[in-house]
Design an enzyme around this catalytic site. Structure first.
Site, mmCIF file in Angstrom:
data_model
loop_
_atom_site.group_PDB
_atom_site.id
_atom_site.type_symbol
_atom_site.label_atom_id
_atom_site.label_comp_id
_atom_site.label_asym_id
_atom_site.label_seq_id
_atom_site.Cartn_x
_atom_site.Cartn_y
_atom_site.Cartn_z
ATOM 1 N N TYR A 179 -1.483 -1.018 10.542
ATOM 2 C CA TYR A 179 -1.639 -1.187 9.087
ATOM 3 C C TYR A 179 -0.392 -0.691 8.361
ATOM 4 C CZ TYR A 179 -3.848 -1.018 4.477
ATOM 5 O OH TYR A 179 -4.146 -1.217 3.141
ATOM 6 N N SER A 239 0.873 -1.185 0.000
ATOM 7 C CA SER A 239 0.000 0.000 0.000
ATOM 8 C C SER A 239 0.904 1.227 0.000
ATOM 9 C CB SER A 239 -0.865 0.006 1.266
ATOM 10 O OG SER A 239 -1.499 1.261 1.442
HETATM 11 P P1 NAD Z 1 -11.788 -5.786 0.920
HETATM 12 O O1 NAD Z 1 -12.060 -5.727 2.363
HETATM 13 O O2 NAD Z 1 -12.760 -5.219 -0.054
HETATM 14 O O3 NAD Z 1 -11.484 -7.306 0.503
HETATM 15 C C1 NAD Z 1 -10.545 -8.057 1.243
HETATM 16 C C2 NAD Z 1 -10.802 -9.536 1.057
HETATM 17 O O4 NAD Z 1 -9.806 -10.235 1.817
HETATM 18 C C3 NAD Z 1 -12.169 -9.975 1.597
HETATM 19 O O5 NAD Z 1 -12.774 -10.872 0.690
HETATM 20 C C4 NAD Z 1 -11.832 -10.668 2.911
HETATM 21 O O6 NAD Z 1 -12.754 -11.694 3.264
HETATM 22 C C5 NAD Z 1 -10.454 -11.239 2.595
HETATM 23 N N1 NAD Z 1 -9.671 -11.520 3.801
HETATM 24 C C6 NAD Z 1 -9.483 -10.716 4.872
HETATM 25 N N2 NAD Z 1 -8.735 -11.323 5.788
HETATM 26 C C7 NAD Z 1 -8.441 -12.552 5.302
HETATM 27 C C8 NAD Z 1 -7.704 -13.652 5.792
HETATM 28 N N3 NAD Z 1 -7.156 -13.635 7.017
HETATM 29 N N4 NAD Z 1 -7.571 -14.740 5.013
HETATM 30 C C9 NAD Z 1 -8.155 -14.782 3.791
HETATM 31 N N5 NAD Z 1 -8.887 -13.786 3.278
HETATM 32 C C10 NAD Z 1 -9.025 -12.671 4.027
HETATM 33 O O7 NAD Z 1 -10.366 -5.084 0.745
HETATM 34 P P2 NAD Z 1 -9.625 -4.492 -0.556
HETATM 35 O O8 NAD Z 1 -9.796 -3.025 -0.530
HETATM 36 O O9 NAD Z 1 -9.961 -5.269 -1.768
HETATM 37 O O10 NAD Z 1 -8.120 -4.774 -0.110
HETATM 38 C C11 NAD Z 1 -7.370 -5.863 -0.614
HETATM 39 C C12 NAD Z 1 -5.917 -5.634 -0.231
HETATM 40 O O11 NAD Z 1 -5.496 -4.395 -0.816
HETATM 41 C C13 NAD Z 1 -5.662 -5.511 1.271
HETATM 42 O O12 NAD Z 1 -4.432 -6.135 1.581
HETATM 43 C C14 NAD Z 1 -5.544 -4.015 1.474
HETATM 44 O O13 NAD Z 1 -4.767 -3.695 2.605
HETATM 45 C C15 NAD Z 1 -4.896 -3.589 0.188
HETATM 46 N N6 NAD Z 1 -5.082 -2.181 -0.161
HETATM 47 C C16 NAD Z 1 -6.333 -1.668 -0.362
HETATM 48 C C17 NAD Z 1 -6.473 -0.337 -0.696
HETATM 49 C C18 NAD Z 1 -7.826 0.291 -0.925
HETATM 50 O O14 NAD Z 1 -7.898 1.526 -1.018
HETATM 51 N N7 NAD Z 1 -8.904 -0.462 -1.063
HETATM 52 C C19 NAD Z 1 -5.343 0.475 -0.824
HETATM 53 C C20 NAD Z 1 -4.086 -0.076 -0.619
HETATM 54 C C21 NAD Z 1 -3.965 -1.422 -0.297
#
Ligand code: NAD
Length: 252
Positions: A156, A143
């Site tokens: 985080y 991120s």
């Molecule tokens: P989201 O919450 O929409 O989806 C996350 C998915 O991961 C969900 O389906 C959840 O059930 C699954 N998950 C969570 N913990 C888990 C575990 N212990 N084992 C297996 N599955 C698990 O989130 P997102 O926004 O799609 O984020 C995905 C990744 O991208 C994350 O690592 C997040 O930190 C990173 N990220 C997101 C953003 C953003 O703005 N959305 C920005 C930077 C990084």
């Protein structure tokens, strides 16, 4: 018409958000995609949807913070497909939002366990498999919060900074052995995670959009497009990188 390839891709946290977009992207390219998530019902539904569109997909339930789950996940992939060409270690949580002195040890441990230890556990299983078959490409989810600080998200930020350094160390180790390991660093991408962080408040969401010089949030597909490139021969000389997908955020 999807033209099947002989490649197998794993997406952790694949039931929602960026992971879901990644699963569709691999499947539309013709790769067989293994979707892992702790959410069983959405993961099964997604695999069904992809198969109905003539893609190749299956769901395996796993919590990436549990060593036994990750070992079972990779064993299932070997038993069914016999190989793994690409892995997107994407599963993650935002954790609770509190200043460092108010961050509970429980929140710290849970966030690090899923976001950082989860990536480590996946790497430990994926790398030997890729070495055995002669190569592969891995992309870890970091991120922009791994590169700059965000108040109230200490665990985080620490977890994502850790993912970037883990990516670099591992990439150097396997650079001569045809396993490329990179990280992606998104800024605000419109997913349920952002809906939770902003409490679905339109005013706060607008503020979040203006964090990016492009003055909008990214779409999950815009991360998936970079992922597909990293998981292709077009990126054959790219390893150990933390690639921002951030609408210009880190350029400031
Ligand atoms: P989201 O919450 O929409 O989806 C996350 C998915 O991961 C969900 O389906 C959840 O059930 C699954 N998950 C969570 N913990 C888990 C575990 N212990 N084992 C297996 N599955 C698990 O989130 P997102 O926004 O799609 O984020 C995905 C990744 O991208 C994350 O690592 C997040 O930190 C990173 N990220 C997101 C953003 C953003 O703005 N959305 C920005 C930077 C990084």
């Amino acid at each position: 018409m999807i033209q099947p390839t002989d490649k197998v891709a794993l997406v952790t946290g694949g039931s929602a958000g960026i992971g879901k977009a990644a699963a569709w992207a691999f499947a539309r390219r013709g790769d067989t995609v293994v979707i892992c998530d702790r959410d069983w019902s959405r993961g099964e539904a997604l695999a069904d949807d992809i198969c109905h569109e003539e893609g190749q997909a299956q769901f395996v339930q796993a919590d990436v913070s549990r060593e036994v789950d990750v070992a079972h996940l990779l064993k299932t992939i070997v038993d069914i497909h016999g190989r793994l060409d690409y892995a997107f270690n994407n599963a993650g949580i935002e954790g609770e939002m509190n200043e460092t002195a108010d961050c509970t040890l429980e929140n710290w441990n849970r966030t690090i366990a899923i976001n950082l230890t989860g990536v480590f556990l996946c790497l430990k299983e994926e790398i030997p498999l890729m070495l055995k078959q002669g190569g592969g490409a891995i992309v870890n989810m970091a991120s922009v919060a791994g590169q700059v600080g965000f108040p109230t998200l200490p665990a985080y930020c620490a977890s994502k900074g850790g993912v970037i350094q883990l990516t670099r160390a591992a990439a150097l180790e396997y650079a001569t052995r045809n396993v490329r390991i990179n990280a992606v660093c998104p800024a605000v991408i419109q997913t349920e995670m952002i809906e939770r962080i902003t409490h679905n408040d339109p005013e706060v969401q607008a503020q979040f959009q203006h964090f990016q010089p492009m003055e909008r949030a990214g779409h999950p597909n815009e991360v998936a497009d970079v992922l597909l490139w990293l998981c292709s021969d077009q990126a054959s000389f790219v390893t150990g990188q933390a690639i921002a997908v951030d609408g210009g955020y880190l350029a400031r």
